[in-house]
Scaffold this motif. Sequence first.
Motif, PDB file in Angstrom:
ATOM      1  N   ALA A   1     -25.404 105.602  70.138  1.00 42.20           N
ATOM      2  CA  ALA A   1     -25.166 106.143  71.122  1.00 42.20           C
ATOM      3  C   ALA A   1     -24.848 107.347  70.811  1.00 42.20           C
ATOM      4  CB  ALA A   1     -23.256 105.932  71.280  1.00 42.20           C
TER       5      ALA A   1
ATOM      6  N   VAL B   1     -26.007 116.998  78.967  1.00 46.93           N
ATOM      7  CA  VAL B   1     -26.878 115.597  79.044  1.00 46.93           C
ATOM      8  C   VAL B   1     -28.181 115.516  79.923  1.00 46.93           C
ATOM      9  CG1 VAL B   1     -26.647 113.480  80.346  1.00 46.93           C
ATOM     10  CG2 VAL B   1     -24.193 115.264  79.678  1.00 46.93           C
TER      11      VAL B   1
ATOM     12  N   PRO C   1     -27.761 104.525  74.580  1.00 45.55           N
ATOM     13  CA  PRO C   1     -27.068 105.190  74.877  1.00 45.55           C
ATOM     14  C   PRO C   1     -26.339 106.935  75.076  1.00 45.55           C
ATOM     15  CG  PRO C   1     -26.387 103.423  74.208  1.00 45.55           C
ATOM     16  CD  PRO C   1     -27.415 103.994  73.419  1.00 45.55           C
ATOM     17  N   VAL C   2     -25.955 107.449  75.991  1.00 45.32           N
ATOM     18  CA  VAL C   2     -26.115 108.740  76.323  1.00 45.32           C
ATOM     19  C   VAL C   2     -25.090 108.631  77.063  1.00 45.32           C
ATOM     20  CG1 VAL C   2     -26.620 111.192  76.586  1.00 45.32           C
ATOM     21  CG2 VAL C   2     -28.556 109.666  75.400  1.00 45.32           C
ATOM     22  N   VAL C   3     -23.622 109.149  76.274  1.00 45.19           N
ATOM     23  CA  VAL C   3     -22.445 109.569  77.168  1.00 45.19           C
ATOM     24  C   VAL C   3     -22.061 110.816  77.285  1.00 45.19           C
ATOM     25  CG1 VAL C   3     -20.065 107.777  77.028  1.00 45.19           C
ATOM     26  CG2 VAL C   3     -22.015 107.506  75.739  1.00 45.19           C
ATOM     27  N   GLN C   4     -20.555 110.855  78.401  1.00 47.69           N
ATOM     28  CA  GLN C   4     -20.059 112.253  78.246  1.00 47.69           C
ATOM     29  C   GLN C   4     -18.871 112.058  77.805  1.00 47.69           C
ATOM     30  OE1 GLN C   4     -19.215 113.602  82.027  1.00 47.69           O
ATOM     31  NE2 GLN C   4     -20.538 115.780  81.363  1.00 47.69           N
TER      32      GLN C   4
ATOM     33  N   LEU D   1     -19.068 106.950  85.016  1.00 49.78           N
ATOM     34  CA  LEU D   1     -19.488 106.436  84.317  1.00 49.78           C
ATOM     35  C   LEU D   1     -17.648 105.510  83.916  1.00 49.78           C
ATOM     36  CD1 LEU D   1     -21.065 107.875  80.878  1.00 49.78           C
ATOM     37  CD2 LEU D   1     -21.666 106.380  82.215  1.00 49.78           C
TER      38      LEU D   1
ATOM     39  N   THR E   1     -26.466 104.016  79.047  1.00 50.14           N
ATOM     40  CA  THR E   1     -25.729 104.728  78.301  1.00 50.14           C
ATOM     41  C   THR E   1     -24.818 103.733  78.576  1.00 50.14           C
ATOM     42  OG1 THR E   1     -23.898 106.157  79.347  1.00 50.14           O
ATOM     43  CG2 THR E   1     -25.070 104.738  81.243  1.00 50.14           C
TER      44      THR E   1
END
Length: 432
Positions: free
Chosen positions: A108, A118, A138-141, A154, A419
């Motif tokens: 990730a 992002v 996956p891109v996560v904040q 999310l 994500t």
Amino acid sequence: MLRISLLRKRRKGLALYTAEGTFDPAEKETARGWTSALMQGAYEGCQPKRRLKIMINPHGGSGKAMSVFNKKVKPVFDAAHCPMDVLVTERHKHCYEHAKAMGLDYDAVVVLSGDGLVHEVFNAFADRGDAMDAFALPVVQIPTGSANGFSIALIGLKAGFDVCAAALNVIKGKPMKLDLCSVQQGEHRIISFMSQAIGMMADIDLGTESMRWMGEARFMIGFLREVGLNRECPMKLEVKIAAQDKQKMVQAYRLSRSQAEVSTSHQSVSTDVDTQSSSRSMPALQHIDDPEGWTLIDKPLAYVYAGKLPYVSRDLMQFPVAICDDGYIDIVAQERVSQSLRYLLATLTCLSKVSRVSLLRGLDGAARGTPYWRPTQLYFKAKAYRLTPYAADGYLALDGEKYPYKPFQVEVHQRLGSTLGRGAWYPEFHSR
């Protein structure tokens, strides 16, 4: 020595706790079996010890990202034994440059910033020769910005600003797909994962950049200023409309929400993306040269706001029937009304009398999607739209980032992005 780390709920959110103890060496195998069973239960359905590429904007939002990472987020990742490769951005586009060239051997990409970083990551992925492989990562904040709309989508409205809850989502969240949009402006192609805004809503966002130190409060100040001005945003808006009946869109949303399950079929990439193609670059645009199917929205407008996520901030559910992987972009076109402050506040609250109390009720209603039902708020689901601003200058915001105030066209790529989340995109939206 046996050590167990866990996140416990406290009044202000989750907090990391660690318990330690000893056991008789003769019971070593029993302890090993117990801990193995505990880990298996804790990580059921997800991969432990995820390899994380972490990108931190130390100046985003209120400028506390580094402190938040060191004091709250890193201890959680350490407790979960997640290998971390950390980049702290030092200049404009630093994140973009790194994401465009980095290896993809991670589980990730974790962004500590607002929605702007992002945006940089997704645009870097689009400009890679192996874009399709990059978009599978996956891109996560971790929310350290002002609005944090991605984090809210999310993990929910309550947890969306809890950095420990967001860290837990990185560790144990379920793989999910999301739609991304191409914004074509001249020869420049931009990826937008969250929203595009022009007119009043862009003025509220970009026109308050100097107030970032105030956090979310800057949007309230910008809102009150723009409502008082009540300016028209002259433009030509054309839409490839898929749906516009508000009641039917709510019904379709509820049906989709009731059927939402995490399954193999739900996680697979949509056929809208040609995964069999030998090319790993971005998919071709489908609507840019298509002259058919466009509907002109011939009304004076205060703003156009289009997006893929239900919430753009904690206080505004702007797209209450948005489904983040349905292949459509939700578009709000707000008609400009002749009366200024009095009329707009009254319609916002759905009441005929305006007072300080009704203003507060209206703002509360915005967090529940109430403005969706305003007769002056046109709402469409579309595959594409195009917009030509007529004024010489103004604000155009893509995912909260400033872009040239020039004509642009937008189309959706279904389930192109990846994500981690709870497995479904659907917040509650109640009809009137």
